[in-house]
Design an enzyme around this catalytic site. Structure first.
Site, PDB file in Angstrom:
ATOM      1  CG  ASP A 137      -2.076   0.970   1.081  1.00  0.00           C
ATOM      2  OD1 ASP A 137      -2.332   1.434  -0.045  1.00  0.00           O
ATOM      3  OD2 ASP A 137      -2.750   1.249   2.089  1.00  0.00           O
TER       4      ASP A 137
ATOM      5  CE1 TYR B 176      -0.577   9.112   3.857  1.00  0.00           C
ATOM      6  CE2 TYR B 176       1.680   9.932   3.947  1.00  0.00           C
ATOM      7  CZ  TYR B 176       0.358   9.984   4.369  1.00  0.00           C
ATOM      8  OH  TYR B 176      -0.015  10.917   5.307  1.00  0.00           O
TER       9      TYR B 176
ATOM     10  CG  HIS C 287      -4.528  10.956   2.319  1.00  0.00           C
ATOM     11  ND1 HIS C 287      -5.537  10.996   3.249  1.00  0.00           N
ATOM     12  CD2 HIS C 287      -3.679   9.964   2.720  1.00  0.00           C
ATOM     13  CE1 HIS C 287      -5.331  10.061   4.169  1.00  0.00           C
ATOM     14  NE2 HIS C 287      -4.211   9.421   3.866  1.00  0.00           N
TER      15      HIS C 287
ATOM     16  CD  GLU D  61      -6.647   4.847   4.756  1.00  0.00           C
ATOM     17  OE1 GLU D  61      -5.877   5.084   3.801  1.00  0.00           O
ATOM     18  OE2 GLU D  61      -6.246   4.550   5.886  1.00  0.00           O
TER      19      GLU D  61
ATOM     20  CD  GLU E 164      -5.645   2.841  -0.156  1.00  0.00           C
ATOM     21  OE1 GLU E 164      -4.829   2.213  -0.884  1.00  0.00           O
ATOM     22  OE2 GLU E 164      -5.503   2.951   1.075  1.00  0.00           O
TER      23      GLU E 164
ATOM     24  CG  ASP F 180      -5.989   0.329   3.611  1.00  0.00           C
ATOM     25  OD1 ASP F 180      -6.076  -0.789   4.153  1.00  0.00           O
ATOM     26  OD2 ASP F 180      -5.056   1.114   3.833  1.00  0.00           O
TER      27      ASP F 180
ATOM     28  NE  ARG G 155      -8.106   6.924   9.296  1.00  0.00           N
ATOM     29  CZ  ARG G 155      -7.303   6.921   8.250  1.00  0.00           C
ATOM     30  NH1 ARG G 155      -6.023   6.641   8.408  1.00  0.00           N
ATOM     31  NH2 ARG G 155      -7.777   7.177   7.047  1.00  0.00           N
TER      32      ARG G 155
ATOM     33  CD  GLN H 286      -3.225   4.613  10.716  1.00  0.00           C
ATOM     34  OE1 GLN H 286      -4.433   4.606  10.511  1.00  0.00           O
ATOM     35  NE2 GLN H 286      -2.354   5.053   9.831  1.00  0.00           N
TER      36      GLN H 286
ATOM     37  CE  LYS I 233      -3.816   2.202   7.326  1.00  0.00           C
ATOM     38  NZ  LYS I 233      -4.635   2.977   6.397  1.00  0.00           N
TER      39      LYS I 233
ATOM     40  CB  THR J 108      -7.623  -4.631   2.338  1.00  0.00           C
ATOM     41  OG1 THR J 108      -6.796  -4.249   3.439  1.00  0.00           O
ATOM     42  CG2 THR J 108      -7.460  -3.640   1.203  1.00  0.00           C
TER      43      THR J 108
ATOM     44  CD  GLU K  60      -7.849  13.015   3.811  1.00  0.00           C
ATOM     45  OE1 GLU K  60      -7.334  13.854   3.046  1.00  0.00           O
ATOM     46  OE2 GLU K  60      -8.092  11.826   3.479  1.00  0.00           O
TER      47      GLU K  60
END
Length: 414
Positions: free
Chosen positions: A122, A124, A129, A195, A197, A230, A234, A237, A250, A254, A359
């Site tokens: 994965d 970034y 973001h 997320e 993606e 994904d 939080r 994490q 994570k 997924t 976000e």
């Protein structure tokens, strides 16, 4: 081109698309390769005799890995034959018995994970973001880490917990630190997130350990794209990621969409690569376009009502898939057909284009209104997250289908 299989303009799957998936039916539980066309699936096991004998074993496999391993020239040949099979006036069109057997209604099919995934990485790669997350946790002056514009940042994920769209995802347990400086606690995740993606599958023969893939050769290694969610815990994490990065926050699941969209279908929607400053090292530079105008949307469905909470676009990625491959292998890391590489969360520069609840709620300081009359800062049990993606111009629409999953409540931890 005109297919004898109807595909209205609103369809994700016209003859210009022809994505691959793995499906089964109640009448035939065997997992087999299908190609989406309109509201139907062309069963390649039924029509494999239309292809050269060298492809028969590949097209009757129960996963896409053997087809992926053949390389881009074979992919093109198989795709062109498939188009011809589906054209008006084709042999299949004129053979009523075979046609009825070869075309399976999507409503009667169950989709499965299309690939045996060996490894999953994965990245970034969305600058918006990365900037948003950096501002939240480090402030505007230190939003991007010093390395971010010099290399595609990424981590190795857990391939065994990648699941196909429609698979429920259970809220995880873990350690969290509710207040900075306090002792950690153990319990269900409170800040559960999606997320947005897009990921791609590696194809071609396996590479050898110690042999990098040059950026200009990387196009031959991209078999096709899927949507991805994904899922992220939080609060777990935040407590665990220092110093080695994402781990249990994570690996809980997924989700990917079931249809793999070939690069050839996306060719009409290529756009300029995202401007990069400073210029990357030569091993990461490529002049050819490998960015795509893929419109992306995320819905949260609660109490039977869907609310679109995000509209973003794949073109927002700073690092291209070719740069991701080149950097991934620059050390000599070997690749295998079926390896999965994901973009990282794709956010735009507008507040309604942010690709995560982290976000959208700006770290929980804002509430997101839903059409059901509720609000959200993070996901609640029972929420269904649905990701859609498509490319569209005046002539055609190339869709990805959907990537969905329902959040299940945490089970009692014994």
């Amino acid at each position: 081109m005109k297919s004898f299989v109807p595909a209205p303009k609103s369809s994700d799957f016209p003859i210009e698309n022809l994505p691959y998936g793995i499906f089964s039916t109640q009448q035939n539980p065997q997992h087999r390769i299908g190609v989406a066309i309109g509201e139907f699936i062309l069963d390649l096991t039924t029509v494999h005799s239309f292809y050269p004998a060298k492809y028969h074993d590949v097209l009757t496999a129960d996963v896409l890995n053997p087809l992926m391993s053949l390389g881009h020239e074979a992919w093109d040949e198989v795709r062109n034959i498939t188009k011809n099979i589906l054209l008006e006036g084709s042999e299949l069109h004129l053979d009523e018995l075979l046609k009825d057997k070869a075309l399976v209604s999507m409503s009667a099919a169950q989709m499965h994970l299309p690939v045996n995934i060996g490894d999953y990485t994965d990245f970034y790669s969305s600058i918006h973001h990365a900037t948003n997350v950096g501002i939240m946790f480090r402030g505007k002056d230190n939003a991007l880490m010093p390395n971010w514009k010099h290399l595609p940042v990424g981590y190795h994920g857990r391939a065994s917990s990648v699941v196909v769209s429609g698979t429920p995802i259970r809220r995880p347990f873990g350690q969290t630190q509710p207040v900075d400086g306090a002792n950690p606690v153990f319990g269900p995740c409170r800040l559960f997130d999606f997320e947005l993606e897009v990921a791609f599958f590696i194809g071609g023969p396996p590479t050898k350990l110690g042999e990098p893939v040059k950026v200009d050769d990387a196009t031959k290694r991209v078999f096709g794209f899927v949507l991805m969610n994904d899922w992220s815990a939080r609060d777990i994490q935040k407590w665990e990621y220092v110093p080695l990065g994402p781990f249990t926050a994570k690996n809980l699941g997924t989700t990917i969409s079931p249809w793999v969209i070939p690069i050839a279908a996306l060719e009409p929607f290529k756009v300029n690569n995202f401007p990069q400053d400073p210029a990357p090292f030569p091993y990461l530079r490529h002049e050819n376009k490998f960015n795509f105008d893929i419109k992306l949307e995320v819905d949260i469905k609660s109490k039977g009502v869907s609310t679109t909470v995000c509209r973003s676009n794949y073109r927002n990625l700073y690092w291209t898939a070719l740069q991701q491959i080149a950097h991934h292998t620059v050390t000599g890391c070997n690749l295998k057909p079926g390896d999965l590489m994901a973009s990282g969360t794709i956010s735009g520069d507008a507040s309604d284009s942010f690709g995560s609840m982290l976000e959208l709620s700006w770290k929980g300081t804002k509430s997101i209104p839903l059409l059901s009359g509720e609000t959200r800062k993070f996901l609640q049990d029972g929420d269904e997250v649905v990701i859609r993606g498509y490319c569209q111009n005046d002539q055609i629409r190339i869709g990805f289908g959907s990537c969905s999953g329902v959040v299940l409540s945490a089970t009692a931890y014994e």
